[in-house]
Design a protein around this motif. Structure first.
Motif, short mmCIF file in Angstrom:
data_model
loop_
_atom_site.label_atom_id
_atom_site.label_comp_id
_atom_site.label_asym_id
_atom_site.label_seq_id
_atom_site.Cartn_x
_atom_site.Cartn_y
_atom_site.Cartn_z
N PHE A 70 3.09 -11.25 0.83
CA PHE A 70 3.57 -11.07 2.20
C PHE A 70 3.45 -9.60 2.54
O PHE A 70 3.85 -8.74 1.76
CB PHE A 70 5.02 -11.56 2.32
CG PHE A 70 5.14 -13.05 2.29
CD1 PHE A 70 5.22 -13.77 3.47
CD2 PHE A 70 5.14 -13.73 1.08
CE1 PHE A 70 5.29 -15.16 3.44
CE2 PHE A 70 5.22 -15.11 1.05
CZ PHE A 70 5.30 -15.82 2.22
N LEU A 71 2.88 -9.32 3.71
CA LEU A 71 2.60 -7.96 4.14
C LEU A 71 3.05 -7.74 5.57
O LEU A 71 3.14 -8.69 6.35
CB LEU A 71 1.09 -7.68 4.09
CG LEU A 71 0.34 -8.03 2.82
CD1 LEU A 71 -1.16 -7.94 3.08
CD2 LEU A 71 0.74 -7.09 1.71
N GLY A 72 3.26 -6.47 5.90
CA GLY A 72 3.53 -6.10 7.29
C GLY A 72 2.22 -5.95 8.04
O GLY A 72 1.15 -5.81 7.44
N PRO A 73 2.28 -5.93 9.37
CA PRO A 73 1.06 -5.89 10.19
C PRO A 73 0.30 -4.57 10.12
O PRO A 73 -0.86 -4.51 10.52
CB PRO A 73 1.56 -6.16 11.61
CG PRO A 73 3.00 -5.86 11.58
CD PRO A 73 3.48 -6.09 10.18
N ARG A 74 0.89 -3.53 9.61
CA ARG A 74 0.21 -2.23 9.57
C ARG A 74 -0.36 -1.90 8.19
O ARG A 74 -0.65 -0.75 7.90
CB ARG A 74 1.16 -1.14 10.03
CG ARG A 74 1.67 -1.35 11.43
CD ARG A 74 2.07 -0.07 12.10
NE ARG A 74 2.64 -0.27 13.40
CZ ARG A 74 1.97 -0.48 14.52
NH1 ARG A 74 0.67 -0.57 14.46
NH2 ARG A 74 2.57 -0.63 15.67
N THR A 75 -0.56 -2.91 7.36
CA THR A 75 -1.14 -2.69 6.04
C THR A 75 -2.59 -2.22 6.20
O THR A 75 -3.37 -2.88 6.88
CB THR A 75 -1.08 -3.99 5.21
OG1 THR A 75 0.27 -4.41 5.11
CG2 THR A 75 -1.67 -3.78 3.83
N PRO A 76 -2.94 -1.08 5.60
CA PRO A 76 -4.31 -0.57 5.74
C PRO A 76 -5.35 -1.48 5.08
O PRO A 76 -5.08 -2.15 4.09
CB PRO A 76 -4.26 0.78 5.01
CG PRO A 76 -2.83 1.10 4.80
CD PRO A 76 -2.07 -0.20 4.83
N LEU A 77 -6.54 -1.47 5.64
CA LEU A 77 -7.64 -2.28 5.11
C LEU A 77 -7.92 -1.95 3.65
O LEU A 77 -8.16 -2.85 2.85
CB LEU A 77 -8.90 -2.08 5.96
CG LEU A 77 -10.15 -2.83 5.51
CD1 LEU A 77 -9.91 -4.35 5.48
CD2 LEU A 77 -11.33 -2.49 6.41
N ASP A 78 -7.87 -0.67 3.28
CA ASP A 78 -8.11 -0.29 1.88
C ASP A 78 -7.10 -0.95 0.94
O ASP A 78 -7.46 -1.35 -0.17
CB ASP A 78 -8.05 1.23 1.71
CG ASP A 78 -9.26 1.93 2.32
OD1 ASP A 78 -10.27 1.26 2.59
OD2 ASP A 78 -9.17 3.16 2.53
N SER A 79 -5.86 -1.08 1.38
CA SER A 79 -4.84 -1.73 0.55
C SER A 79 -5.12 -3.22 0.40
O SER A 79 -4.92 -3.80 -0.67
CB SER A 79 -3.45 -1.54 1.16
OG SER A 79 -3.10 -0.18 1.17
N LEU B 292 -13.56 -9.32 3.58
CA LEU B 292 -14.98 -9.07 3.40
C LEU B 292 -15.68 -8.92 4.76
O LEU B 292 -16.47 -8.01 4.97
CB LEU B 292 -15.62 -10.21 2.60
CG LEU B 292 -17.11 -10.10 2.33
CD1 LEU B 292 -17.41 -8.86 1.48
CD2 LEU B 292 -17.60 -11.34 1.63
N ALA B 293 -15.34 -9.78 5.69
CA ALA B 293 -15.93 -9.72 7.03
C ALA B 293 -15.52 -8.43 7.74
O ALA B 293 -16.34 -7.79 8.40
CB ALA B 293 -15.51 -10.94 7.85
N MET B 294 -14.25 -8.03 7.60
CA MET B 294 -13.78 -6.79 8.23
C MET B 294 -14.45 -5.56 7.62
O MET B 294 -14.83 -4.66 8.33
CB MET B 294 -12.26 -6.65 8.09
CG MET B 294 -11.47 -7.56 9.00
SD MET B 294 -9.70 -7.19 8.97
CE MET B 294 -9.24 -7.69 7.32
N SER B 295 -14.58 -5.54 6.30
CA SER B 295 -15.12 -4.34 5.64
C SER B 295 -16.62 -4.19 5.89
O SER B 295 -17.13 -3.08 5.86
CB SER B 295 -14.82 -4.38 4.14
OG SER B 295 -15.42 -5.49 3.53
N THR B 296 -17.33 -5.28 6.17
CA THR B 296 -18.76 -5.14 6.48
C THR B 296 -18.97 -4.75 7.93
O THR B 296 -20.03 -4.24 8.28
CB THR B 296 -19.52 -6.46 6.19
OG1 THR B 296 -18.94 -7.52 6.95
CG2 THR B 296 -19.50 -6.79 4.72
#
Length: 119
Positions: free
Chosen positions: A64-73, A113-117
């Motif tokens: 479970f994560l908050g909405p501001r979790t960075p993409l790298d994380s 994967l889609a976001m990072s590409t």
């Protein structure tokens, strides 16, 4: 699920909090525990519900994560192996990252994967 490209479907309670996940791993977990069962089109999610719980001892876990979790994380979380046979299969986004809050979004490794590409 296959036609829509979905790998995980969250199961929510009346407050929209996540109480389980339906996916292929849940079905295989159910079949392993119930070897005499024959899978058919008449089966319902309720038939495999115990295998859909968040702590069903599958080969994947959920975060479970908050909405501001960075993409790298997110990338690190999905790449990490928690044990020799366990990885994070999906992340649930809630207002502050608590599992007692209503679900806002579901993120899978495929989404990352889609976001990072695209970046």
């Amino acid at each position: 699920m296959k036609r829509g490209g979905f790998t995980h479907v969250p199961i929510l309670d009346e407050r929209d909090t996540v109480i389980g996940v339906f996916n292929e791993a849940a079905v295989f977990h159910f079949l392993w525990a119930e070897p005499e069962t024959i899978v058919g089109r008449q089966m319902k999610i309720s038939d495999v519900f115990d295998s859909c719980s968040l702590d069903a001892n599958r080969m994947e876990t959920f975060r479970f994560l908050g909405p501001r979790t960075p993409l790298d994380s997110l990338i690190e979380m999905f790449l990490a192996v928690e044990s020799p046979l366990t990885r994070v299969g999906a992340a649930f986004v809630t207002a502050s990252g608590k599992e007692t809050e209503p679900l806002q979004r579901l993120i899978t490794p495929w989404d990352v994967l889609a976001m990072s590409t695209d970046v």
